[in-house]
Design a protein around this motif. Sequence first.
Motif, PDB file in Angstrom:
ATOM      1  N   ARG A  85     -38.473  32.271  -7.703  1.00 55.17           N
ATOM      2  CA  ARG A  85     -38.810  33.035  -8.910  1.00 55.17           C
ATOM      3  C   ARG A  85     -38.954  34.498  -8.493  1.00 55.17           C
ATOM      4  O   ARG A  85     -39.683  34.813  -7.561  1.00 55.17           O
ATOM      5  CB  ARG A  85     -40.091  32.522  -9.553  1.00 55.17           C
ATOM      6  N   ALA A  98     -33.887  42.813 -13.627  1.00 53.95           N
ATOM      7  CA  ALA A  98     -34.161  41.505 -14.207  1.00 53.95           C
ATOM      8  C   ALA A  98     -32.904  40.915 -14.836  1.00 53.95           C
ATOM      9  O   ALA A  98     -32.612  39.724 -14.685  1.00 53.95           O
ATOM     10  CB  ALA A  98     -35.279  41.618 -15.248  1.00 53.95           C
ATOM     11  N   GLN A  99     -32.125  41.750 -15.526  1.00 54.75           N
ATOM     12  CA  GLN A  99     -30.880  41.272 -16.131  1.00 54.75           C
ATOM     13  C   GLN A  99     -29.885  40.800 -15.078  1.00 54.75           C
ATOM     14  O   GLN A  99     -29.264  39.742 -15.212  1.00 54.75           O
ATOM     15  CB  GLN A  99     -30.253  42.385 -16.969  1.00 54.75           C
ATOM     16  N   ARG A 157     -31.040  37.454 -13.593  1.00 53.74           N
ATOM     17  CA  ARG A 157     -30.854  36.337 -14.526  1.00 53.74           C
ATOM     18  C   ARG A 157     -29.383  35.967 -14.642  1.00 53.74           C
ATOM     19  O   ARG A 157     -29.036  34.785 -14.766  1.00 53.74           O
ATOM     20  CB  ARG A 157     -31.435  36.708 -15.886  1.00 53.74           C
ATOM     21  N   ASP A 182     -34.333  32.571 -11.642  1.00 52.03           N
ATOM     22  CA  ASP A 182     -35.461  32.544 -12.571  1.00 52.03           C
ATOM     23  C   ASP A 182     -36.268  33.829 -12.364  1.00 52.03           C
ATOM     24  O   ASP A 182     -36.744  34.095 -11.250  1.00 52.03           O
ATOM     25  CB  ASP A 182     -36.322  31.315 -12.309  1.00 52.03           C
ATOM     26  N   THR A 183     -36.432  34.627 -13.427  1.00 49.09           N
ATOM     27  CA  THR A 183     -36.994  35.965 -13.256  1.00 49.09           C
ATOM     28  C   THR A 183     -38.120  36.233 -14.250  1.00 49.09           C
ATOM     29  O   THR A 183     -37.993  35.936 -15.440  1.00 49.09           O
ATOM     30  CB  THR A 183     -35.901  37.040 -13.451  1.00 49.09           C
ATOM     31  N   TYR A 184     -39.216  36.796 -13.725  1.00 49.08           N
ATOM     32  CA  TYR A 184     -40.305  37.291 -14.560  1.00 49.08           C
ATOM     33  C   TYR A 184     -40.145  38.802 -14.689  1.00 49.08           C
ATOM     34  O   TYR A 184     -40.113  39.521 -13.689  1.00 49.08           O
ATOM     35  CB  TYR A 184     -41.664  36.965 -13.932  1.00 49.08           C
TER      36      TYR A 184
END
Length: 600
Positions: free
Chosen positions: A407, A416-417, A420, A425-427
């Motif tokens: 993660r 983040a883009q 993903r 899996d990205t917060y």
Amino acid sequence: MAGMLAQWLAWRLKLPSILFLLLIGLVAGPVTGFVEPDIIFGDLLFPAVSLGVALVLFEGALTLRFRDLAGHGSSVTSLVSWGAGLNWLLIAAGTWLFIDLSWPMALLFGALVVVTGPTVIMPLLRTVKPNANISNILRWEGILIDPIGALLAVLVYEVIIAGGSGNFWVFLIHELVSGVVTGALGALLLAQLLKRHWLPEYLHNVFTLALVLTVFTTANYFAEESGLLAVTVMGIWLANTRDLNMEDILSFKESLTILIISVLFIVLAARVDLDLIGNLGWAAVGVMAVIIAARFVVIFACTLRSKLKWQEKALLGWIAPRGIVAAAVSALFAFKLESLGYENASLLPALTFLVIIATVLLQSFTAAPLARLLGLSQDDNGILIVGGNPVALAVAKALQKQNLRIRMATSSWSEAQTARMAGIDTYFGNPVSAHADRHLDLVGLGRLFAMSYRPALNSLAAMRYQSEFGKRMVMTLRNAEEKDSTEKGQLVHSLRVPRMFDDDVNIGKLASLLSQNHEIKATKLTAEFGPEQFENHHGKVLRLFAIDPRGKLWVYSNESQPQPKVGWTLLFLSKAKDQQQLLEEGRKADDPPRDVESPA
């Protein structure tokens, strides 16, 4: 200080803070008589509690985004919609059956205790460590049911108050219109001020706080007791306003809510009459049995068409601790209903606090063994990677290909883009924020790699997650400007954590190598191609990780140099082969490579 002690105990023991807040309040109030809120606060008690509850409801409402309702599977959608309604009615019916409460009071109690909430669910998930199916359902149910349950309780309360007036429908419509219109106008005003940048940034948080309190008092001025509905509507409206970034304000509200809750719940618990609970006897046990049974009925009904196994449904049915909204709102409603002469209204907070303490204690100590018994607990060998730069992304992709759970956490939208799109899996957010404490899912994760370009963030993340994963499971990657060898560049001993990779390796060097056609490769050592053959074939390469036959990850660092054996997999950085090299190797059919090297 008692509130801060409770928050610290919750952090250390990884249990919901509300448990310790209520226990301290009960000891300080009805057990010892040391704290008597009615004498200390006098006539200010009800207004102070009202304002505190208003802020709690507004902060919770800010997390309800309608797009989330349909974004996490039919089971979650069912649980927070008609499932919540079914749960409400079943609990209300059971309460009316076992306890001498009128139907309106039973319906209000049922509405109060349908709420779980992320503040009680997240610590429990970190202890239980269930599989991804269960973790995702419980986490999103807690996030979404928090404001939905609060809204349901407020609406039931409005109906009860209207029932005590001379003209039910006129009073109810007056209350609803006042709450909805005032909340909507407050949300529209704040949204326009923020979108048009008519407020300086340093006033965002303070102005929002002042406006929430103004909306609450204004709604109550036009229609008494419509203020809670107004702030709930305001929060939901803002959460669903397009192109409006509320993250900084939400973070501020969460910090303020922690302070409010720490005081509020101790004061409210100190007012509870323990004799009321004692007089209930087995009736209270009956209510608890109804609440537990209703949860199982709702879970099996809402997941009827899902692919969940019966073991997963059973564990979902068992885990449903009640939390902050139930405690805060029940006490406030009891204040008003008692003054209006509603019989047994004082039972609401006492019974609600009993349910909270019982569910949190019972499930905290039994959920983990039950998960292991049902074969649903999982190892926490996953990795939280702080940073979304090319180096962090390359490491994440390489480890994920080795079937390790990854993660990533980054506050950069572009990073983040990209992560993903690569299947990571990205917060999206700051991993050391209050928002991350509530929403960053750590289930299945057991170590941290801090690999951002910001040394301060890496250090903060290492400090923050040492308590979660253990000091030896937290590592940072050097930045180019960090110098461990000089006294000025060294952290004090208590703050030092292991560094990733060799002493001369930093994130700048790795980024440069990756941009020069290097890649992270993986080779499994075999009897034919062991450690010596690897050394002879590849020469001196930068070794990054080793994975033993049990799947345990070892990191090459300044404090650890694993010695891989046959059956291990080595991950290392090496120059990628160009097209000409691949063609030449293809011609050497009589001398095939002996290793099983592949890009990681």
